[in-house]
Design an enzyme around this catalytic site. Structure first.
Site, PDB file in Angstrom:
ATOM      1  N   CYS B 104       0.952  -1.089   0.038  1.00  0.00           N
ATOM      2  CA  CYS B 104       0.015   0.037  -0.099  1.00  0.00           C
ATOM      3  C   CYS B 104       0.913   1.217   0.058  1.00  0.00           C
ATOM      4  CB  CYS B 104      -1.054  -0.007   1.257  1.00  0.00           C
ATOM      5  SG  CYS B 104      -2.110  -1.357   1.068  1.00  0.00           S
ATOM      6  N   ILE B 105       0.391   2.033  -0.633  1.00  0.00           N
ATOM      7  CA  ILE B 105       1.290   3.651  -1.107  1.00  0.00           C
ATOM      8  C   ILE B 105       0.955   4.564   0.130  1.00  0.00           C
ATOM      9  CG2 ILE B 105       2.417   2.809  -3.206  1.00  0.00           C
ATOM     10  CD1 ILE B 105      -0.135   4.432  -4.298  1.00  0.00           C
TER      11      ILE B 105
END
Lengths: 418, 105
Positions: B104-105
């Site tokens: 996840c960024i």
């Protein structure tokens, strides 16, 4: 017939969606927002509190005040959701039935998952700025820090606002220079990622900025233990980083009620969600917005804002028995404070990584480049947040769909002139 | 895309060694893949994790990160690091022939 919409969470996503739905559906729906407390924290402000650039009381407002007339607010903690019987049970025994449930309960910090993090030294030599208590404690500790090794550590992903720890490093560099003690401080950013950020072009720029400011970078460090007494981070593969002062971003999970609700969440208590329609994969009558969703976006307020437009349209269509038509492209937009009155701006989506250029079009704020204009943008954002974003208003010229005009796609091939 | 040969079959991988076409993976490639990444002998627990990784990918379109892997496989994070030193999720994904877990960024 009046439809019942229950929204779990009165943060950025839940509040803006409640207001948008109220405006769109009027008295045709009974909208109830549930949250465990009545304190809405402007989370971007948490980064500024430790440096004395924001005052804790000024970034908190009552949740209820942010909701339009006609939206019910209920203060209470959720025990669980029964997805088969379509009701939410609160810890005080209240049962709320729904026709549509919107999960907007965000993410929570779970420092207890890391050995030693809550142990000796917590709020003394080991801090976080990811909640108000932590940011306030750090605001007291930083002025007494006169030299040594300052370490900023992200324990694991995903986290809220993945650029915030980098911003903390940049602001710390500025703050320490301002105090005239930068040469007495070794500053290190310790991350579980294999670079300063997740995407190549932005990683190159941000790593360059760290280097320029003399901030060391330790990558692929998966923190297994924090020893506040000995001043040591230990990774699962047994590397150590010693510190005099550690600023740690703890592990994040979804809300506990998600885990208590059979069939609702994944292993980390986030809710499996269609990344395009924002309908949950659990049931068609459950939609998810913001950090609570298990989708590959940043956990950031801008994402929740852009999602709001799509989600509300799809909820209305669902209630009308129509197919879902709105699609979210993963649009994310963040200012990255870099210190000395400057900031960068990044803008990206599921398919396009943060690139240089201008936003929202060829004439606009510079992307992936430090500028004073971006810093002013970030400062103005707070008032915009309370006045436009939470009321669920659209921003003229800036839509949920990521703009492509203005972006330098040549940067992807390294052919950028910048 | 670089091409590699495992168990006598050519497959395509990306620059980081992740399969670009998970359909090309076969169980008989596993030992060879593991050796390439410094694991001389695959124990039953290694197998359990690799198979779990593969299953998760087939269910969700991405392999889990290390914390989710520990939760869903029942193997603790510490044990995962003993089995797959320096980054269990990525290493197990390479051996399981699936793309890099989508962080996840």
């Amino acid at each position: 017939m009046e439809r019942r919409i229950v929204i779990l969470g009165g943060g950025t996503g839940g509040t803006s969606v409640a207001n948008r739905l109220r405006r769109k559906l009027g008295d045709d729906a009974r909208i109830t927002v549930v949250d465990r407390d009545d304190r809405h924290v402007y989370q971007p402000g948490l980064l500024l509190v430790p440096f004395g650039l924001a005052v804790p009381e000024k970034i908190v407002r009552p949740r209820q005040q942010q909701l339009r007339d006609g939206v019910d607010y209920r203060c209470g903690a959720v025990d669980r959701v029964d997805v088969d019987d379509r009701h939410v049970q609160l810890l005080d025994g209240t049962v709320l039935g729904y026709d549509v449930l919107v999960i907007a309960s965000g993410t929570r910090l779970v420092p207890e998952e890391t050995e030693g993090l809550h142990g000796p030294g917590w709020h003394e030599t080991v801090h976080t700025f990811y909640d108000l208590d932590g940011a306030t404690a750090l605001a007291s500790a930083l002025p007494t820090f006169d030299g040594g090794h300052l370490v900023v550590n992200v324990v694991d992903m995903p986290i809220k606002c993945p650029v915030a720890p980098l911003e903390f490093c940049f602001l710390a560099d500025w703050y320490l220079r301002d105090r005239g003690i930068r040469d007495r401080v070794r500053l290190t950013y310790v991350t579980p990622l294999d670079g300063a950020f997740t995407k190549p072009v932005a990683t190159r720029t941000l790593a360059g900025l760290l280097e320029e400011k003399g901030i060391e970078l330790v990558t692929e460090f998966n923190t297994g233990q924090v020893d506040g007494e000995a001043g040591r981070l230990v990774s699962f593969d047994e590397r150590t980083v010693e510190f005099d002062l550690a600023v740690v971003v703890p592990v994040h999970s979804g809300e506990e009620y998600v885990g208590r609700s059979p069939g609702l969440g994944d292993e980390l208590d986030f809710v499996p969600t269609d990344e395009s329609t924002l309908q949950s994969k659990v049931r068609p009558d459950i939609f998810v917005i913001g950090d609570a969703a298990a989708i590959p976006t940043s956990k950031a307020g801008s994402v929740a804002h852009f999602e709001g437009e799509v989600l509300v349209d799809n909820v209305v269509r669902h209630l009308a028995g129509e197919p879902l038509a709105s699609r979210f492209d993963g649009h994310t937009n963040c200012f990255v404070e870099t210190g000395f009155g400057k900031a960068m701006l990044i803008d990206f989506n599921y398919d396009t990584e943060p690139l240089p250029g201008r936003f929202p079009s060829r004439v606009g704020l510079p992307l992936l480049r430090e500028s004073r204009l971006n810093h002013l943008g970030k400062l103005m954002f707070q008032s915009f947040y309370w006045r436009a974003l939470l009321p669920g208003r659209s921003i003229p010229g800036i839509t949920a769909a990521m703009p492509r005009t203005g972006k330098d796609f040549d940067a992807l091939t390294g052919a950028s002139r910048q | 895309m670089p091409e590699k040969v495992y168990a006598g079959t050519a497959v395509t991988v990306n620059d980081e060694g992740f399969f670009t076409e998970p359909g090309q993976w076969r169980e008989e490639m596993t030992s060879e893949l593991a050796r390439e990444y410094g694991i001389e002998r695959l124990t039953e627990q290694h197998w359990q994790v690799v198979k779990h990784m593969r299953y998760q990918y087939e269910q969700n379109g991405t392999g889990p990160n290390v914390r989710a892997l520990a939760r869903s496989s029942g193997v603790t994070i510490k044990e995962l690091y003993q089995l797959f030193p320096k980054g269990p999720a990525k290493l197990a994904a390479r051996i399981a022939g699936i793309p890099k877990p989508r962080g996840c960024i």
